[in-house]
Design a protein around this motif. Structure first.
Motif, PDB file in Angstrom:
ATOM      1  N   ASP A  68       0.971  -0.889  -0.487  1.00  0.00           N
ATOM      2  CA  ASP A  68       0.055   0.126  -0.061  1.00  0.00           C
ATOM      3  C   ASP A  68       1.118   0.939  -0.061  1.00  0.00           C
ATOM      4  O   ASP A  68       0.479   2.027  -0.704  1.00  0.00           O
ATOM      5  CB  ASP A  68      -0.661  -0.187   0.826  1.00  0.00           C
ATOM      6  CG  ASP A  68      -1.696  -1.141   1.152  1.00  0.00           C
ATOM      7  OD1 ASP A  68      -1.797  -2.038   0.164  1.00  0.00           O
ATOM      8  OD2 ASP A  68      -2.704  -1.095   2.217  1.00  0.00           O
ATOM      9  N   GLU A 117      -4.945 -13.432  -4.005  1.00  0.00           N
ATOM     10  CA  GLU A 117      -4.559 -13.306  -3.335  1.00  0.00           C
ATOM     11  C   GLU A 117      -3.724 -11.418  -3.550  1.00  0.00           C
ATOM     12  O   GLU A 117      -4.102 -10.865  -3.568  1.00  0.00           O
ATOM     13  CB  GLU A 117      -4.104 -13.649  -1.800  1.00  0.00           C
ATOM     14  CG  GLU A 117      -3.791 -12.510  -0.790  1.00  0.00           C
ATOM     15  CD  GLU A 117      -2.802 -13.437   0.334  1.00  0.00           C
ATOM     16  OE1 GLU A 117      -3.015 -13.325   1.339  1.00  0.00           O
ATOM     17  OE2 GLU A 117      -2.910 -14.763  -0.118  1.00  0.00           O
ATOM     18  N   THR A 170      -6.780  -8.973  -5.451  1.00  0.00           N
ATOM     19  CA  THR A 170      -7.400  -8.467  -4.016  1.00  0.00           C
ATOM     20  C   THR A 170      -6.653  -7.425  -3.883  1.00  0.00           C
ATOM     21  O   THR A 170      -7.462  -6.577  -3.100  1.00  0.00           O
ATOM     22  CB  THR A 170      -7.837  -9.710  -3.149  1.00  0.00           C
ATOM     23  OG1 THR A 170      -8.467 -10.865  -3.980  1.00  0.00           O
ATOM     24  CG2 THR A 170      -8.984  -9.317  -2.153  1.00  0.00           C
ATOM     25  N   ASN A 171      -5.348  -7.704  -2.873  1.00  0.00           N
ATOM     26  CA  ASN A 171      -5.081  -7.084  -2.097  1.00  0.00           C
ATOM     27  C   ASN A 171      -4.089  -5.814  -2.989  1.00  0.00           C
ATOM     28  O   ASN A 171      -4.516  -5.015  -2.330  1.00  0.00           O
ATOM     29  CB  ASN A 171      -3.099  -7.599  -1.829  1.00  0.00           C
ATOM     30  CG  ASN A 171      -3.611  -8.357  -0.384  1.00  0.00           C
ATOM     31  OD1 ASN A 171      -4.157  -8.344  -0.165  1.00  0.00           O
ATOM     32  ND2 ASN A 171      -2.080  -9.470  -0.495  1.00  0.00           N
ATOM     33  N   THR A 172      -3.847  -5.993  -4.111  1.00  0.00           N
ATOM     34  CA  THR A 172      -3.800  -4.610  -4.782  1.00  0.00           C
ATOM     35  C   THR A 172      -5.027  -3.721  -4.878  1.00  0.00           C
ATOM     36  O   THR A 172      -5.236  -2.503  -5.353  1.00  0.00           O
ATOM     37  CB  THR A 172      -2.986  -5.016  -6.231  1.00  0.00           C
ATOM     38  OG1 THR A 172      -1.860  -5.802  -6.196  1.00  0.00           O
ATOM     39  CG2 THR A 172      -2.525  -3.691  -6.934  1.00  0.00           C
ATOM     40  N   MET A 173      -5.705  -4.270  -5.316  1.00  0.00           N
ATOM     41  CA  MET A 173      -6.658  -4.083  -5.452  1.00  0.00           C
ATOM     42  C   MET A 173      -7.452  -3.050  -4.547  1.00  0.00           C
ATOM     43  O   MET A 173      -8.529  -1.878  -4.742  1.00  0.00           O
ATOM     44  CB  MET A 173      -7.911  -4.622  -6.668  1.00  0.00           C
ATOM     45  CG  MET A 173      -7.870  -5.248  -7.527  1.00  0.00           C
ATOM     46  SD  MET A 173      -7.673  -3.635  -8.695  1.00  0.00           S
ATOM     47  CE  MET A 173      -6.729  -4.040  -8.843  1.00  0.00           C
ATOM     48  N   ARG A 174      -7.340  -3.716  -3.906  1.00  0.00           N
ATOM     49  CA  ARG A 174      -8.193  -3.224  -1.890  1.00  0.00           C
ATOM     50  C   ARG A 174      -7.829  -2.328  -1.723  1.00  0.00           C
ATOM     51  O   ARG A 174      -7.612  -0.264  -1.805  1.00  0.00           O
ATOM     52  CB  ARG A 174      -7.441  -3.400  -1.121  1.00  0.00           C
ATOM     53  CG  ARG A 174      -8.692  -3.483  -0.004  1.00  0.00           C
ATOM     54  CD  ARG A 174      -7.883  -4.393   1.646  1.00  0.00           C
ATOM     55  NE  ARG A 174      -9.250  -5.079   0.889  1.00  0.00           N
ATOM     56  CZ  ARG A 174      -9.037  -7.125   1.337  1.00  0.00           C
ATOM     57  NH1 ARG A 174      -7.237  -7.073   0.543  1.00  0.00           N
ATOM     58  NH2 ARG A 174      -9.339  -7.734   0.892  1.00  0.00           N
ATOM     59  N   ALA A 175      -5.901  -1.731  -2.430  1.00  0.00           N
ATOM     60  CA  ALA A 175      -5.225  -0.639  -2.233  1.00  0.00           C
ATOM     61  C   ALA A 175      -5.130   0.347  -3.400  1.00  0.00           C
ATOM     62  O   ALA A 175      -5.271   2.328  -3.022  1.00  0.00           O
ATOM     63  CB  ALA A 175      -3.545  -0.863  -2.591  1.00  0.00           C
ATOM     64  N   GLN A 232      -8.772   0.797  -4.785  1.00  0.00           N
ATOM     65  CA  GLN A 232     -10.200   1.424  -4.316  1.00  0.00           C
ATOM     66  C   GLN A 232      -9.961   2.434  -3.711  1.00  0.00           C
ATOM     67  O   GLN A 232     -10.877   3.457  -3.403  1.00  0.00           O
ATOM     68  CB  GLN A 232     -10.637   0.198  -3.859  1.00  0.00           C
ATOM     69  CG  GLN A 232     -11.248  -0.977  -5.600  1.00  0.00           C
ATOM     70  CD  GLN A 232     -12.163  -1.845  -4.969  1.00  0.00           C
ATOM     71  OE1 GLN A 232     -12.770  -2.214  -3.686  1.00  0.00           O
ATOM     72  NE2 GLN A 232     -12.192  -3.089  -5.993  1.00  0.00           N
ATOM     73  N   ALA A 233      -8.644   2.131  -2.656  1.00  0.00           N
ATOM     74  CA  ALA A 233      -8.500   3.043  -1.320  1.00  0.00           C
ATOM     75  C   ALA A 233      -7.554   4.792  -2.149  1.00  0.00           C
ATOM     76  O   ALA A 233      -8.293   5.649  -1.558  1.00  0.00           O
ATOM     77  CB  ALA A 233      -7.851   2.761  -0.505  1.00  0.00           C
ATOM     78  N   MET A 240     -12.053  -9.186  -6.559  1.00  0.00           N
ATOM     79  CA  MET A 240     -12.513  -7.973  -6.044  1.00  0.00           C
ATOM     80  C   MET A 240     -13.049  -7.948  -4.860  1.00  0.00           C
ATOM     81  O   MET A 240     -14.556  -8.239  -4.376  1.00  0.00           O
ATOM     82  CB  MET A 240     -13.147  -7.068  -7.045  1.00  0.00           C
ATOM     83  CG  MET A 240     -12.435  -7.418  -8.919  1.00  0.00           C
ATOM     84  SD  MET A 240     -10.829  -7.368  -9.059  1.00  0.00           S
ATOM     85  CE  MET A 240     -11.436  -5.826  -9.631  1.00  0.00           C
ATOM     86  N   PRO A 241     -12.266  -6.345  -3.748  1.00  0.00           N
ATOM     87  CA  PRO A 241     -12.660  -6.203  -2.631  1.00  0.00           C
ATOM     88  C   PRO A 241     -13.839  -5.958  -2.944  1.00  0.00           C
ATOM     89  O   PRO A 241     -14.622  -5.267  -3.923  1.00  0.00           O
ATOM     90  CB  PRO A 241     -11.497  -5.466  -2.507  1.00  0.00           C
ATOM     91  CG  PRO A 241     -10.456  -5.613  -3.145  1.00  0.00           C
ATOM     92  CD  PRO A 241     -11.122  -6.160  -4.005  1.00  0.00           C
TER      93      PRO A 241
END
Length: 283
Positions: A172, A200, A203-208, A210-211, A282-283
């Motif tokens: 992140d 995973e 998912t982790n990259t997309m969570r970051a 999206q923020a 995707m989160p």
């Protein structure tokens, strides 16, 4: 079969693939990783890092075209581009085909990758290292992104998988620094592995993303040697680049005079249509 030498890639815990080493051209360990180049009857020259395929003479065009022409043509007016990684020169090759790009900063952690790529994989860079628009920086990509003045229209993260030196390029903190380094309307794209086997990671990259970004998603392309299904490329921007029409893409692409073996404006748009199993990641 038994008299052949095989290279076995065991990147994934319960899945492996193998390639014949028809001729070993280079085998050496640098301060960061073990580099090998060998000839394969199907894919031509292949580059591996710690026995994980990085690029091949035969199918590199898919990966490099999709990580460069998608963000650059979607942006429409990119003048400054930063490549993080990409020591083989293939990404720089494709970026520099755009006459409108005035300056490219390429940040590679391992000088050894660049030097032997010039010697053993010149068909990947095709003279890109000699282009006066290219500024090659030998440095840790995460540290560079932390201190750069930025102002980049497009940032391309051409990283290895999130192990070893490439691990910090999936955090992140790194993504936050990369966003700060973008000019208004700029686009960040990243290598995000094969979602079927590395879900995973996506998912982790997309969570970051999206923020951080108003528009955060991924797009996909199938690269044969990155086995396990289509690859995902992370996409983040606060601009409207993804909404560009096929008509506009076609006009922009035609104006460049670039010839591609994979990228087309239609493929560009279709690459953002995600299959169900990827949407679930995707989160």
């Amino acid at each position: 079969m038994t008299d052949k030498t095989w290279m076995r890639e065991a990147l994934h815990g319960h899945y492996a693939q193998s390639f014949t080493v028809d001729e070993l051209l280079y085998d050496s360990e640098t301060d960061h990783q073990r580099l090998r180049v060998f000839q394969n009857g199907t894919f031509g020259r292949m580059l591996t890092l710690d026995d994980v395929v990085q690029t091949t003479e035969g199918d590199n065009f898919i990966y490099h075209e999709m990580l460069t022409h998608v963000p650059i043509l979607a942006h429409g007016a990119a003048k400054r581009v930063c490549i993080v990684g990409g020591g083989d020169g293939g990404m720089a090759r494709e970026v520099l085909k755009h006459a409108g790009v005035e300056q490219v900063t390429m940040v590679e952690i391992d000088a050894g990758v660049v030097e032997f790529s010039k010697q053993y994989l010149p068909m990947l860079s095709q003279g890109a290292f000699e282009d006066e628009r290219l500024d090659l920086v030998i440095a840790d990509g995460a540290e560079f992104m932390k201190v750069t003045q930025g102002g980049y229209d497009v940032i391309i993260v051409d990283s290895t998988d999130p192990i070893g030196p490439g691990e910090v390029l999936f955090t992140d903190t790194f993504y936050g620094h990369a966003k700060r380094a973008l000019a208004p309307g700029g686009v960040l794209v990243t290598q995000n592995g094969v979602p079927f086997l590395q879900g995973e990671e996506l998912t982790n990259t997309m969570r970051a993303f999206q923020a951080l970004f108003a528009d955060a998603t991924c797009y996909m392309a199938t690269v044969p040697t990155y086995a396990g299904g289509p690859m995902a490329f992370g996409w983040g921007t606060d601009g409207a680049a993804r909404s560009v029409t096929v008509k506009d893409l076609t006009e922009r692409f035609a104006s460049t005079g670039i010839a591609c073996d994979y990228y087309t404006p239609e493929v560009h748009k279709a690459a953002f249509a995600l299959p169900g199993y990827v949407l679930k990641l995707m989160p």
